[in-house]
Design an enzyme around this catalytic site. Structure first.
Site, PDB file in Angstrom:
ATOM      1  N   HIS A   3     -82.694 -18.880 -41.077  1.00  9.28           N
ATOM      2  CA  HIS A   3     -83.164 -19.820 -40.066  1.00  9.28           C
ATOM      3  C   HIS A   3     -82.139 -20.947 -40.002  1.00  9.28           C
ATOM      4  CE1 HIS A   3     -87.430 -18.200 -40.928  1.00  9.28           C
ATOM      5  NE2 HIS A   3     -86.919 -17.600 -39.869  1.00  9.28           N
ATOM      6  N   GLU A  40     -82.585 -24.471 -41.469  1.00  2.10           N
ATOM      7  CA  GLU A  40     -82.916 -24.586 -42.896  1.00  2.10           C
ATOM      8  C   GLU A  40     -81.601 -24.527 -43.666  1.00  2.10           C
ATOM      9  OE1 GLU A  40     -85.923 -21.599 -43.605  1.00  2.10           O
ATOM     10  OE2 GLU A  40     -87.115 -22.320 -41.904  1.00  2.10           O
ATOM     11  N   HIS A  43     -84.553 -20.308 -48.018  1.00  6.60           N
ATOM     12  CA  HIS A  43     -85.175 -20.927 -46.857  1.00  6.60           C
ATOM     13  C   HIS A  43     -85.458 -22.395 -47.150  1.00  6.60           C
ATOM     14  CE1 HIS A  43     -86.553 -17.188 -44.534  1.00  6.60           C
ATOM     15  NE2 HIS A  43     -85.934 -16.705 -45.607  1.00  6.60           N
ATOM     16  N   GLU A  63     -88.015 -20.707 -51.036  1.00  9.06           N
ATOM     17  CA  GLU A  63     -88.175 -21.923 -50.236  1.00  9.06           C
ATOM     18  C   GLU A  63     -87.764 -23.095 -51.123  1.00  9.06           C
ATOM     19  OE1 GLU A  63     -89.163 -22.133 -47.097  1.00  9.06           O
ATOM     20  OE2 GLU A  63     -90.093 -20.193 -46.637  1.00  9.06           O
TER      21      GLU A  63
END
Length: 504
Positions: free
Chosen positions: A138, A141, A245, A339
């Site tokens: 993404h 990110e 991410h 993440e």
């Protein structure tokens, strides 16, 4: 349990790695194993230096010293041209440890660079695993992108002084793709913690919803970035992978999707793989070595908290077409989603903090590729059996051997049964044991099958190239039938889009 014929060989193997010569140009590469017999020799020398050892406790508990060379890489964000210059400069400075290649181009024509960091960067090391990190799927990110650049710098600068890093690079080929979505990154803005600007590729597609899906037909048009990854992992058999991410602080593990078709977004039920114990272990390795993740503290008051800093993907929110499920089901590669930041694109002055939090996690996670079982599948003459289909009994996601008959599978301590199938050979089951201290080396010899009349050996012409379970569709739906269309699907898709923009 000690069944007759228990085939356990708890001997560790060390293959000699031949680094690439200094005069090799970074863009020239050969990722096929060398035919040099010296590369295949096992080192049976006396003393610890002659054995391939794995001891997870040998990793220093204190963070290693890392002082970035400001002239080479500082804690700032790097655009695509700057990143390219850094990667090329690194291959020039460390030609025996690095190799740079592109797996393809983005929709706007930017190279999707991968840097291999290993004692054998240009050639696969027989019997030793390939692992990977992917960042910036993404585009907005951005922390993972910079973390991977600093991981590269840390590995190459520590090889000569840190025994553990030397062991890791001597026994592993680490492929690092800092940015899978450079077009999206170019459209993103530093300091933006939320929202979707830059999340998608330049054609408006979410790349982490663009892969084939195990549970549901994915009709989204495949993108060049996705096609590049699919081609890449079909040619290199990766054992372990992490996708970085932002937008939360948690490790998410497969499955990301669920067979429940309608309103699954609101049920928050886990969708567990046959290797759930391994995925939880891998996730905890990362979370427990992170500066904050294992505390499970929510990023915001309205955001969910995660026990021990890990979650099953579907239990968090289900999604169709995710990269980690594709890696696992289609290619037997155990991938998790990392993440690593509550803010998707935080100010550059915070990058050093994120590095300090993630440094040990990134190193210890990669070392887990050396846990479990590994070995070779051979015929009676000692030749490798390529594309043999393997499965751990009771775990119905399979994996295959390489062209050199190699296989790897991450498993926790216990007693297991390996089921081996190959066209033209008699199937074979082998019991083996996994211990905590080091991987189990298991070599299996298959016997050729014969015709019913006892005549010459044969190999069927139609050979399956990959063991994979049949795709499971939700009850009552048909492949490509469009059964999810309508108001319920629209509501569910809208909810998922909102969740996607809030979280990673």
């Amino acid at each position: 349990m000690q069944p007759a014929g228990l085939a356990v060989l708890l001997v560790a193997v060390l293959c000699h790695a031949v680094p690439a010569s200094a005069d090799v140009q970074p863009e020239q590469r050969n990722f096929e194993p060398s035919t040099d017999p010296a590369l295949f020799a096992f080192d049976r020398g006396a003393g610890d230096g002659g054995l391939y050892t794995f001891d997870n406790l040998s990793v220093a508990q204190d963070p290693r010293a890392y002082r970035p060379d400001v002239g080479a890489l500082d804690f700032v964000y790097h655009n695509h041209d700057e990143m390219t210059r850094y990667l090329r400069a690194t291959t020039a400075r460390y030609p025996n440890l690095t190799a740079l290649y592109s797996i393809g181009k983005s929709a706007q024509g930017r190279d999707l660079w991968v840097l291999v960091v290993s004692a054998s960067p240009y050639e696969h090391m027989l019997g030793k695993p390939d692992v990977k990190y992917i960042g910036n799927i993404h585009g907005n990110e951005a922390v993972g992108r910079e973390l991977l650049l600093h991981l590269i710098q840390y590995l190459v600068s520590s090889y000569g002084s840190d025994p553990y890093i030397k062991w890791l690079l001597d026994n592993t080929r680490i492929h690092i793709l800092p940015s899978l979505n450079p077009d999206g990154y170019a459209a993103s803005k530093e300091g933006t913690c939320d929202g979707g600007q830059g999340r998608y590729n330049s054609r408006g597609f979410d790349l982490n919803r663009n892969f084939p899906d195990y549970f549901k037909q994915n009709n989204k048009r495949s993108q060049p970035e996705t096609e590049a990854v699919k081609d890449w992992i079909s040619k290199i058999q990766f054992v372990l992978s992490g996708s970085l991410h932002g937008g939360a602080l948690v490790v998410s593990y497969p499955y990301d999707n669920t067979p429940n078709a309608i309103f699954h977004s609101y049920l928050s039920q886990p969708s567990l793989t046959p290797d759930d114990d391994v995925f939880k272990h891998l996730s905890l390795i990362y979370a427990n070595n992170h500066g904050k993740m294992s505390r499970g503290v929510a990023c915001k008051t309205a955001s969910p908290s995660f026990e021990n800093g890990i979650t099953n993907g579907a239990a968090w929110y289900p999604l169709t077409g995710g990269m980690q499920d594709f890696n696992y089901v289609w290619h037997g590669c155990m991938e998790v989603t990392l993440e690593v930041s509550c803010c998707k694109f935080p100010p550059a002055y915070e990058l050093r903090k994120y590095w300090d939090d993630n440094q040990m996690s990134m190193i210890k996670f990669l070392a887990e590729a050396h846990r479990g079982v590994q070995g070779f599948i051979m015929d009676p003459t000692g030749n490798p059996v390529e594309r043999a289909q393997l499965k751990i009994k009771g775990r119905d996601i399979g994996f295959t051997t390489t062209k050199y008959g190699e296989f790897w599978r991450i498993l926790l301590p216990g007693v297991y049964k390996l089921e081996v199938y190959a066209d033209g050979f008699v199937p074979k089951d082998v019991d083996f044991m996994i211990v905590e201290q080091h991987p189990t080396l298991l070599n299996v010899t298959l016997q050729p099958a014969k015709r019913n009349d006892g005549s010459q050996h044969y190999r069927p012409a139609a050979a399956s190239t990959q063991y994979r379970p049949q795709q499971q569709l939700p009850p009552g739906s048909a492949q490509g039938s469009g059964s999810d269309e309508g108001i319920l699907s629209t509501l569910s898709s809208g909810f998922n889009s909102l969740v996607n923009n809030i979280f990673g």
